[in-house]
Scaffold this motif. Structure first.
Motif, short mmCIF file in Angstrom:
data_model
loop_
_atom_site.label_atom_id
_atom_site.label_comp_id
_atom_site.label_asym_id
_atom_site.label_seq_id
_atom_site.Cartn_x
_atom_site.Cartn_y
_atom_site.Cartn_z
N THR A 271 32.47 26.44 53.85
CA THR A 271 32.70 27.86 54.11
C THR A 271 31.48 28.75 53.89
O THR A 271 31.49 29.90 54.31
N THR A 273 28.18 30.84 54.15
CA THR A 273 27.48 31.40 55.30
C THR A 273 25.98 31.21 55.15
O THR A 273 25.48 30.98 54.05
N PRO A 274 25.22 31.31 56.25
CA PRO A 274 23.76 31.15 56.15
C PRO A 274 23.10 32.17 55.24
O PRO A 274 22.05 31.88 54.66
N THR A 275 23.68 33.37 55.11
CA THR A 275 23.07 34.37 54.23
C THR A 275 23.48 34.16 52.77
O THR A 275 22.72 34.46 51.86
N PRO A 367 24.40 25.48 55.84
CA PRO A 367 25.14 26.47 56.62
C PRO A 367 24.46 26.92 57.91
O PRO A 367 25.13 27.06 58.93
N THR A 371 25.88 26.48 61.62
CA THR A 371 26.09 27.64 62.49
C THR A 371 25.43 27.45 63.85
O THR A 371 26.01 27.77 64.90
#
Length: 446
Positions: A271, A273-275, A367, A371
């Motif tokens: 779950t 995220t890339p950030t 991540p 994505t």
């Protein structure tokens, strides 16, 4: 002054310090958040952290060279609204004027304060003598070695007789032996009664350096920079690197610095995220080399020992550790790295099998790679412009960090043969033979 000396009055007080920068697109980058810090007379404080933890920014706020976005800076009880009159800064890059002699460089700060020429000359010569450059007063910087030029930087700061001597990685541009010699001489000067400054604050990413020098080590976390630990070093100086207590302290700090998100929870793997979970800036070859080293060491390695053997600084080694841990090849435990079963398979497999293992771990656990794979799967022809992902990344990163994130993801994906990147078209294109894209190739026109 020694580590056992009782520290005196508060010279500088930082309360609730934050710092934000605004990018060209109006995006906001938080560099520091919630910093509370006091510097007292009679102590050396080290600010230690990874790249991006805001160490140098914090030092410049202390010096009054930049203003905080929030919070208060007080020098001797008074709000600081400009350059700190009680601070002098020693830079990493020497920052000498090449057209001025050693003496002229040392006199610069005194001239700016309108000190009379005769007094300037006397104080400059005394400072030059104190830092061991007597006889080089008329030399120009180009005639000096790196260590001698940094001595001039020390003299230029000390001649001002500052309350606070601020040093921004002052030994990092020097070779190992020269740096060791200068650190020893700085400690010897600090111990003398005539040393003209009351407190030292040094920024470093060298853990051993911090433990050798400081009475207190403040460990900073990243994104944004914040103090995650304060460690008191009570061993008297000079300190012995071979002492068991020294090694234990270094291990403790390594544990703090490697404990940040190196082993995500199972749910976070799917779950994040890339950030929220950025890619470490590490090449495939670099992280693979670290995994191979741990395998050759019996599946467990002490990070301080690895750094010492390879002559690596913390900023060199920890991104490799973070990358290998993100991909599940290593785990981190109290400053040690341990090989996982999948890590052992990765490092002992042939090149094709190794790439398959890397691809599976990267698309599942990294991540940004995940994505990109999902974006390519949902596209009409299995390709998307890299600028699409770059724009998304800029919502959570500054422009340079966003570019670095994308470059790392492209390199990892290329190695894993998940996708390729064409510089001319700025397009990322899925590899139609990658298992992750199986079953959806029929809708693409390749």
């Amino acid at each position: 002054m020694t580590a056992s000396t009782t520290t005196g009055a508060v010279l500088l007080d930082l309360a609730g310090i934050s710092k934000r920068f605004t990018g060209a697109a109006g995006d906001e980058l938080r560099v520091l958040d919630g910093i509370d810090l006091q510097l007292r007379s009679g102590e050396i404080v080290a600010l230690l952290g990874r790249s991006g933890s805001g160490k140098s920014t914090l030092l410049r706020i202390i010096a009054g060279l930049i203003a905080p976005s929030g919070g208060h800076v007080r020098y001797r009880g008074r709000e600081l609204n400009g350059a700190n009159p009680g601070a002098a800064l020693v830079f990493q890059s020497f920052a000498l004027m090449p057209w001025l002699t050693v003496q002229d460089n040392v006199e610069l700060g005194l001239a700016a304060r309108n000190v009379a020429p005769a007094e300037r000359r006397k104080r400059a010569l005394d400072a030059i003598d104190m830092i061991g450059l007597d006889g080089f007063e008329s030399a120009y910087p180009k005639e000096l070695s790196g260590g001698m030029r940094q001595r001039v930087g020390f003299a230029r700061a000390l001649v001002l007789e500052p309350d606070l001597l601020l040093m921004d990685e002052p030994f990092s541009a020097l070779d190992v032996l020269t740096a060791e010699n200068l650190r020893t001489e700085l400690v010897n000067l600090w111990e003398t009664d005539g040393f003209p400054t009351k407190s030292i604050c040094v920024v470093t990413h060298n853990i051993e350096e911090a433990v050798l020098l400081a009475d207190r080590v403040l460990v900073l976390g990243s994104n944004p920079g914040r103090i995650i630990a304060e460690i008191a070093i009570t061993t008297p100086r000079p300190r012995d690197k071979r002492a068991p207590g020294f090694e234990a302290m270094v291990d403790q700090i390594y544990g703090l610095l490697t404990g940040r998100d190196t082993e995500p929870a199972v749910a976070e793997v799917d779950t994040a995220t890339p950030t929220a979970r950025p890619l470490p800036e590490a090449s495939v070859g670099g992280l693979a080399g670290l995994v191979e080293l741990v395998y050759a060491n019996g599946g467990r390695a002490d990070l301080p020992a690895v750094a010492d053997d390879l002559n690596f600084e913390i900023d060199d080694l920890l991104p490799l550790v973070d990358a290998a841990a993100m991909l599940g090849f290593l785990t981190v435990e109290d400053g040690d790295v341990l090989l996982t079963d999948i890590g052992a398979r990765f490092t002992t497999a042939d090149i094709l099998e190794s790439k398959k293992i890397f691809a599976e771990q990267a698309r599942h656990r990294a991540p940004l790679v995940r994505t990109i794979c999902k974006g390519l799967t949902g596209s009409a022809d299995g390709s998307l412009r890299a600028g699409f992902f770059l724009d998304l990344l800029r919502r959570g990163f500054g422009p340079e960090d966003a570019r670095r994130q994308l470059d790392t993801a492209i390199n990892w994906g290329r190695y894993a043969e998940l996708y390729d990147y064409d510089t001319d078209s700025d397009k990322i294109t899925a590899d139609p033979d990658a298992q992750v894209f199986a079953g959806v190739r029929g809708k693409w026109t390749m």
